[in-house]
Scaffold this active site. Structure first.
Site, short mmCIF file in Angstrom:
data_model
loop_
_atom_site.label_atom_id
_atom_site.label_comp_id
_atom_site.label_asym_id
_atom_site.label_seq_id
_atom_site.Cartn_x
_atom_site.Cartn_y
_atom_site.Cartn_z
N GLU A 1 0.83 -1.22 0.00
CA GLU A 1 0.00 0.00 0.00
C GLU A 1 0.86 1.26 0.00
O GLU A 1 0.61 2.23 0.73
CB GLU A 1 -0.99 -0.02 1.16
CG GLU A 1 -1.95 -1.18 1.03
CD GLU A 1 -3.23 -1.01 1.81
OE1 GLU A 1 -3.62 0.15 2.07
OE2 GLU A 1 -3.83 -2.03 2.15
N ARG B 1 2.82 18.66 -5.36
CA ARG B 1 1.65 17.79 -5.28
C ARG B 1 0.54 18.52 -4.52
O ARG B 1 0.79 19.14 -3.48
CB ARG B 1 1.99 16.48 -4.57
CG ARG B 1 0.85 15.49 -4.50
CD ARG B 1 1.24 14.26 -3.69
NE ARG B 1 0.12 13.32 -3.60
CZ ARG B 1 0.04 12.18 -4.27
NH1 ARG B 1 1.01 11.83 -5.10
NH2 ARG B 1 -1.01 11.40 -4.13
#
Length: 397
Positions: free
Chosen positions: A363, A381
């Site tokens: 993950e 980002r």
């Protein structure tokens, strides 16, 4: 800012802790040695209403807040990572994704029985050549009339042999790269579907992990989750939920290592005193305590953002990155405290060390999360609103 658990959360914690102490801890050594996944535990989790703890009551769940899910995951992983993983995949990756992105028909057909624990859900994203690089996947879904024809393979899939429903990601238009990925709800019983467990794992041996195979599986068009080409966004939002549960579970490993180490410090004497009297042992104990508290604070902050219905990708990434690193470091220290005995499965800390490695990888590896956090700080980002957001906890209203 309230750092106290509610009365309901405290009751939930005590209930899950008692369950782990009575029904997992006495048997987990044997299950781990045999590489055996105990489906009876899944049944009991369903009977205790823990398979849909944060799913609204109208969809078969308990209607508790998202931090209650974190509490369940921490206490389960205090027993063993295998059972936290089962809840992470079933609830975090699958059911919460259906809650966020599914239409009403899909929720009634798939989410309700999953939240009640009557059916088990899993998640199929990773492939032999596509882990962190999701766009490298080769699985395809070609539309033919009222169906999509699914072909391909997934690997490292938790609950591969026991889940009833899978969220599967495949290209519907490979020329569009990330924007050509779509998400589908796939049932185990459909022709062309098969699974195979992976043996010889370093850790999480009491869990069921393996591969999925799709050979011209006919997926009804109504089992498209979201819209065509929306699969990448759906997968990333699902990982926000999965990472949250993984981070919470890491707190459970730290807690288990701390408990085992304190107990051993009281039993073992060297140079005429309990080993807890030695300063370097104290340092390791103190570091575990600090890492446990810091991890919980990071997890609960992410959970509170979920409760409010706000984007939490940045906060969840930080919690997952740090808590999983802390768990791995704490397990390593716990083995060191136990000395040679820590290298034997006579004590649980060697199992915690083996188990703690996988969450540092899956993950989102620690390297991926490191880059993500740097990109947030540097301004490279930014998280934008999604077409569908995870519903806020109704208790906030």
């Amino acid at each position: 800012m309230d750092f106290e658990l509610s009365k309901e959360q405290l009751m939930l914690r005590d209930m899950v802790r008692n369950f782990v102490d009575k029904e997992i801890n006495p048997y987990i050594k044997e299950w781990d040695e045999k590489g055996e996944f105990n489906m009876g535990i899944m049944k009991r989790l369903g009977e205790l209403d823990l398979m849909g703890v944060c799913i609204p009551e109208e969809y078969g769940g308990s209607g508790m807040d998202y931090n209650s899910l974190a509490i369940v995951c921490e206490e389960l992983e205090r027993g063993d990572t295998a059972f936290r993983t089962a809840v992470s995949v079933h609830t975090g990756l699958n059911s919460m994704t259906l809650l966020q992105w599914g239409n009403e028909e899909q929720k009634q057909k798939y989410l309700v029985p999953q939240a009640k624990g009557e059916k088990i859900g899993a998640f199929g994203l990773t492939e032999p050549n596509a882990g962190s690089d999701v766009a490298a996947m080769n699985t395809t879904a070609t539309k033919e009339g009222d169906y999509y024809i699914l072909n391909g393979q997934k690997t490292w899939i938790s609950l591969c042999d026991v889940a009833d429903h899978f969220l599967v990601f495949a290209y519907t238009d490979k020329s569009k790269k990330h924007r050509g990925i779509s998400a589908f709800i796939v049932e185990r019983t459909w022709e062309g579907f098969s699974s195979k467990a992976i043996k010889g794992k370093l850790g999480i041996r009491a869990g069921n992990t393996g591969e999925l195979f799709f050979d011209n599986v006919k997926v009804p068009k109504e089992n498209l989750l979201g819209e065509e080409g929306e699969g990448f966004k759906i997968a990333m939002s699902a990982l926000d939920n999965g990472r949250f549960t993984v981070a919470a579970g890491a707190c459970g490993i730290i807690s288990a290592c701390l408990e085992a180490s304190v107990k051993y410090c009281e039993e073992r004497k060297t140079f005429g005193v309990e080993i807890g009297q030695h300063q370097l042992v104290k340092q390791m104990i103190a570091n575990m305590e600090a890492k446990l508290v810091m991890s919980r604070l990071l997890v609960y902050r992410a959970g509170e953002l979920k409760n409010q219905g706000k984007r939490n990708t940045r906060e969840t990434s930080l919690a997952k990155w740090q808590s999983c690193n802390f768990a791995n470091e704490s397990a390593n220290d716990a083995v060191q405290i136990h000395g040679a005995y820590g290298y034997s499965n006579e004590y649980p800390v060697e199992r915690h060390l083996r188990n703690s490695k996988a969450p540092v990888i899956y993950e989102g590896t620690r390297e991926i999360h490191t880059v993500m956090q740097a990109d947030y700080v540097l301004g490279y980002r930014e998280d934008k609103p999604l077409r569908k957001m995870l519903p806020a906890w109704k208790g906030n209203n």
